[in-house]
Scaffold this motif. Structure first.
Motif, mmCIF file in Angstrom:
data_model
loop_
_atom_site.group_PDB
_atom_site.id
_atom_site.type_symbol
_atom_site.label_atom_id
_atom_site.label_comp_id
_atom_site.label_asym_id
_atom_site.label_seq_id
_atom_site.Cartn_x
_atom_site.Cartn_y
_atom_site.Cartn_z
ATOM 1 N N GLY A 27 -0.750 16.328 -5.009
ATOM 2 C CA GLY A 27 -1.257 16.783 -3.714
ATOM 3 C C GLY A 27 -1.256 15.649 -2.694
ATOM 4 O O GLY A 27 -1.819 15.801 -1.613
ATOM 5 N N LEU A 28 -0.662 14.537 -3.037
ATOM 6 C CA LEU A 28 -0.698 13.323 -2.200
ATOM 7 C C LEU A 28 -2.118 13.050 -1.705
ATOM 8 O O LEU A 28 -2.348 12.724 -0.545
ATOM 9 C CB LEU A 28 0.293 13.413 -1.030
ATOM 10 C CG LEU A 28 1.781 13.366 -1.428
ATOM 11 C CD1 LEU A 28 2.678 13.432 -0.195
ATOM 12 C CD2 LEU A 28 2.111 12.109 -2.233
ATOM 13 N N ARG A 29 -3.069 13.198 -2.640
ATOM 14 C CA ARG A 29 -4.474 12.969 -2.258
ATOM 15 C C ARG A 29 -4.793 11.483 -2.131
ATOM 16 O O ARG A 29 -5.823 11.121 -1.583
ATOM 17 C CB ARG A 29 -5.414 13.627 -3.293
ATOM 18 C CG ARG A 29 -5.431 15.140 -3.230
ATOM 19 C CD ARG A 29 -6.603 15.732 -4.017
ATOM 20 N NE ARG A 29 -6.471 15.553 -5.444
ATOM 21 C CZ ARG A 29 -5.808 16.373 -6.265
ATOM 22 N NH1 ARG A 29 -5.206 17.453 -5.784
ATOM 23 N NH2 ARG A 29 -5.737 16.142 -7.558
ATOM 24 N N GLU A 30 -3.911 10.640 -2.710
ATOM 25 C CA GLU A 30 -4.128 9.182 -2.667
ATOM 26 C C GLU A 30 -5.606 8.871 -2.960
ATOM 27 O O GLU A 30 -6.322 8.328 -2.111
ATOM 28 C CB GLU A 30 -3.687 8.608 -1.315
ATOM 29 C CG GLU A 30 -2.221 8.950 -1.016
ATOM 30 C CD GLU A 30 -1.701 8.354 0.280
ATOM 31 O OE1 GLU A 30 -1.573 7.126 0.333
ATOM 32 O OE2 GLU A 30 -1.438 9.118 1.228
ATOM 33 N N PRO A 31 -6.042 9.204 -4.177
ATOM 34 C CA PRO A 31 -7.488 9.188 -4.467
ATOM 35 C C PRO A 31 -8.027 7.799 -4.821
ATOM 36 O O PRO A 31 -8.707 7.626 -5.832
ATOM 37 C CB PRO A 31 -7.575 10.134 -5.665
ATOM 38 C CG PRO A 31 -6.283 9.911 -6.402
ATOM 39 C CD PRO A 31 -5.248 9.624 -5.344
#
Ligand SMILES: Cc1cc2nc3c(=O)[nH]c(=O)nc-3n(C[C@H](O)[C@H](O)[C@H](O)COP(=O)(O)O)c2cc1C
Length: 181
Positions: free
Chosen positions: A42-46
């Motif tokens: 989700g390309l959340r770059e968490p």
């Protein structure tokens, strides 16, 4: 063997014997700029990062040590004083199990990217998950939010070639592989 295979096989966790050479913020940032190309769903770059440079280490270690019981403080001061710097990797938690797992997978991928890239530059790293990463008093020192997890303390420092730990072999994947039939 490809370059990447060689780096993966030769990388070692560097847990002690750090030299006094400082670890520069620009070096860490440059490694991170590549490491963030880790897969992340989700390309959340968490993730986010807290760098503790050498010049702030004593002050930080003093605060960290104060979170331990009195009888452990000398031991912990000695332990935390060894690395030249720290990089703390902070993960965004998600109340949904699936997303939490994906976020931890992404952060783990990022940390391995960082370790491999650092190894290429002869910067030693070890990913530490000691109990203090769960300690609320440590979270307060670092400003960790309720929806964040400390994924690890990365202990950083340059090392001498002769201090590289001996190779740790792995079980051949062949022994772990079954072919569905
Ligand atoms: C998620 C994770 C947590 C780790 N936590 C610690 C730790 O708390 N203390 C430590 O000394 N090493 C820790 N390590 C490093 C491992 O001990 C090390 O990777 C392992 O011994 C294999 O050695 P190598 O990395 O040199 O191949 C951790 C590694 C991973 C992947």
């Amino acid at each position: 063997m490809t370059t990447i295979a060689k780096t993966i096989r030769e990388r070692r966790s560097i847990k002690s014997g750090y030299t006094s050479e400082p670890v520069k913020e620009e070096t860490v940032l440059s490694l991170l700029e590549d490491a963030v190309y880790a897969p992340n769903h989700g390309l959340r770059e968490p993730w986010r990062f807290i760098f503790v440079p050498g010049e702030k280490k004593d002050e930080f270690v003093a605060k960290l040590v104060a979170t331990f019981p009195k009888e452990k403080q000398d031991n912990r001061r000695n332990y935390f004083s060894q690395p030249a710097a720290f990089l703390i990797v902070v993960m965004k938690q998600d109340p949904r199990q699936k997303q939490w797992d994906e976020n931890f997978g992404a952060v783990s991928s990022l940390i391995q990217n960082f370790q491999l890239l650092a190894w290429e530059q002869k910067l030693g790293v070890v990913w530490k998950t000691n109990p203090h990463i769960y300690e609320p008093k440590v979270h307060d020192i670092l400003g960790i939010e309720k929806d964040e997890k400390v994924a690890g303390f990365l202990h950083l420092g340059y090392f001498r070639e002769e201090d590289i730990p001996a190779a740790k072999t792995r079980t051949s994947a062949k022994e772990k592989l079954t072919v569905y039939s």
